[in-house]
Design a protein around this motif. Structure first.
Motif, PDB file in Angstrom:
ATOM      1  N   SER A 126      -4.579  -3.148   3.195  1.00  0.00           N
ATOM      2  CA  SER A 126      -3.401  -3.152   3.967  1.00  0.00           C
ATOM      3  C   SER A 126      -2.306  -2.104   3.241  1.00  0.00           C
ATOM      4  O   SER A 126      -2.105  -2.246   2.107  1.00  0.00           O
ATOM      5  N   ARG A 127      -1.622  -1.629   3.943  1.00  0.00           N
ATOM      6  CA  ARG A 127      -0.310  -1.023   3.528  1.00  0.00           C
ATOM      7  C   ARG A 127       0.710  -2.059   3.052  1.00  0.00           C
ATOM      8  O   ARG A 127       1.586  -1.738   2.164  1.00  0.00           O
ATOM      9  N   ALA A 128       0.555  -3.373   3.179  1.00  0.00           N
ATOM     10  CA  ALA A 128       1.499  -4.360   2.673  1.00  0.00           C
ATOM     11  C   ALA A 128       1.075  -4.525   1.027  1.00  0.00           C
ATOM     12  O   ALA A 128       1.917  -5.104   0.381  1.00  0.00           O
ATOM     13  N   ALA A 182      -2.270  -9.976   2.856  1.00  0.00           N
ATOM     14  CA  ALA A 182      -3.093  -9.018   2.736  1.00  0.00           C
ATOM     15  C   ALA A 182      -3.910  -8.983   1.544  1.00  0.00           C
ATOM     16  O   ALA A 182      -5.163  -8.591   1.578  1.00  0.00           O
ATOM     17  N   LEU A 183      -3.629  -9.717   0.491  1.00  0.00           N
ATOM     18  CA  LEU A 183      -4.423  -9.928  -0.664  1.00  0.00           C
ATOM     19  C   LEU A 183      -5.611 -11.108  -0.332  1.00  0.00           C
ATOM     20  O   LEU A 183      -6.652 -10.906  -0.636  1.00  0.00           O
ATOM     21  N   THR A 184      -5.131 -12.144   0.555  1.00  0.00           N
ATOM     22  CA  THR A 184      -6.110 -13.026   1.045  1.00  0.00           C
ATOM     23  C   THR A 184      -6.980 -12.515   1.923  1.00  0.00           C
ATOM     24  O   THR A 184      -8.177 -12.658   1.931  1.00  0.00           O
ATOM     25  N   GLN A 185      -6.871 -11.421   2.747  1.00  0.00           N
ATOM     26  CA  GLN A 185      -7.629 -10.793   3.698  1.00  0.00           C
ATOM     27  C   GLN A 185      -8.682 -10.086   3.025  1.00  0.00           C
ATOM     28  O   GLN A 185      -9.962  -9.970   3.453  1.00  0.00           O
ATOM     29  N   ILE A 186      -8.340  -9.647   1.680  1.00  0.00           N
ATOM     30  CA  ILE A 186      -9.459  -9.336   0.632  1.00  0.00           C
ATOM     31  C   ILE A 186     -10.224  -9.957  -0.308  1.00  0.00           C
ATOM     32  O   ILE A 186     -10.847  -9.609  -1.268  1.00  0.00           O
ATOM     33  N   SER A 187      -9.965 -11.268   0.199  1.00  0.00           N
ATOM     34  CA  SER A 187     -10.643 -12.448  -0.453  1.00  0.00           C
ATOM     35  C   SER A 187     -10.331 -12.450  -1.978  1.00  0.00           C
ATOM     36  O   SER A 187     -11.087 -12.621  -2.935  1.00  0.00           O
ATOM     37  N   THR A 188      -8.847 -12.228  -2.199  1.00  0.00           N
ATOM     38  CA  THR A 188      -8.196 -12.349  -3.633  1.00  0.00           C
ATOM     39  C   THR A 188      -8.049 -13.895  -3.821  1.00  0.00           C
ATOM     40  O   THR A 188      -7.339 -14.513  -3.082  1.00  0.00           O
ATOM     41  N   LEU A 189      -8.848 -14.342  -4.934  1.00  0.00           N
ATOM     42  CA  LEU A 189      -8.811 -15.794  -5.424  1.00  0.00           C
ATOM     43  C   LEU A 189      -7.803 -16.070  -6.620  1.00  0.00           C
ATOM     44  O   LEU A 189      -7.225 -17.091  -6.990  1.00  0.00           O
TER      45      LEU A 189
END
Length: 308
Positions: A82-84, A110-117
């Motif tokens: 994401s641009r965010a 946006a970080l959670t959307q790409i499964s950032t843990l």
């Protein structure tokens, strides 16, 4: 809490301006915690977390298939981001690709959307990439050590820093260790900050060689606490306040008051499920005064440590 919208089939949810796909994907199988749950956590802690992470270079631990699947340590953008999730160029970095940072709630979603843990931030702000604004000491104990030893060690690091004129703050890392963090006025470069951190680690080892080591080799750590001063090297990072960890139970890196260390039983006292309730009970930031603390590495402090 940010507005959350759904589609009829619940395959997508909206948090802020970010569309969350596969919201029912389980990221932490042991507790059934989903991507939606993690985004809801983001919404609850954003106001507390963003002052510590916004507009700073970050590194990510991503687990696209959830905990237990493959994990990736990521510093650079990919096409689907994401641009965010913003980009910043860091001269002299590991390559010519820009690094990552966020600015707001949408960045967290946006970080959670790409499964950032996990979110790890560098020791600098975007505006002063060559001048660290903190010292971090990661107290990494051998697994055989009782936790009361680590509590005592954290106080010893705090007291040594105080003797050198530096106020410090305590963080439970969400793992087995603790961080002691001293804010700095961003006025000197990475080499001087790293050398100073090494001097502190060496002083601790010299005073109690049976307890501490500053050697990163695993074989030197048996029965000891590794004082990881290397977190203060250019390009290194440390777990952000309030970031989840890619560990069973979804523990969270939690800033604490020094008064809380006496009753602390582990480096992971709170989780994604329990941390929001802690925040709702608090009347002030546990690190109150962190951003207003104006302190520097002085000539006296360097002299005490024998740093020329």
């Amino acid at each position: 809490m940010a507005a959350e919208g759904t589609t009829p089939d619940c395959d997508r949810l909206t948090f802020g301006s970010i569309t969350l796909t596969s919201p029912r994907k389980v990221l932490y199988p042991g507790i059934g915690l989903t991507k939606r749950d993690l985004a809801q956590y983001d919404a609850r802690i954003a106001a507390a977390m963003l002052p510590y992470v916004a507009r700073r270079p970050i590194s990510l631990v991503r687990c696209p298939d959830g905990l237990g699947g493959p994990r990736f340590f990521q510093r650079h953008a990919m096409k689907s981001m994401s641009r965010a999730i913003k980009e910043i160029r860091v001269p002299g970095g590991e390559n010519d690709r820009p690094y990552l940072y966020i600015e707001d709630d949408d960045g967290l979603f946006a970080l959670t959307q790409i499964s950032t843990l996990e979110i790890h931030d560098w020791g600098v702000s975007n505006g002063q990439l060559e001048s660290p604004d903190r010292l971090v000491f990661d107290l990494d104990p051998d697994e055989t050590l009782a936790f009361d030893v680590l509590r005592t060690a954290a106080r010893q690091v705090r007291d040594l820093l105080a003797d050198l004129g530096l106020t410090s703050f305590l963080k439970a890392t969400g793992g087995k260790g603790l961080h002691v963090v001293a804010p700095l006025v961003p006025e000197v470069g990475w080499p001087e900050v790293k050398a100073f951190a090494r001097g502190i680690a060496d002083a601790l080892v010299a005073d109690a060689p049976e307890l501490y080591t500053a050697n990163p080799l695993k074989r030197t750590r048996t029965g000891k606490i590794f004082i990881d001063y290397l977190r203060n090297a250019r390009g290194s990072s440390a777990i952000c306040n309030y970031s989840p960890r890619a560990r069973p139970g979804a523990p969270v890196a939690t800033p604490l008051r020094w008064a809380e260390v006496a009753k602390l039983k582990s480096g992971a006292p709170y989780s994604v499920k329990t941390l929001p309730a802690r925040l709702s009970r608090l009347k002030t930031d546990p690190w109150e005064g962190f951003f207003g603390t104006r302190q520097s590495i002085t000539s006296r402090a360097k002299k005490v440590l024998g740093i020329v």
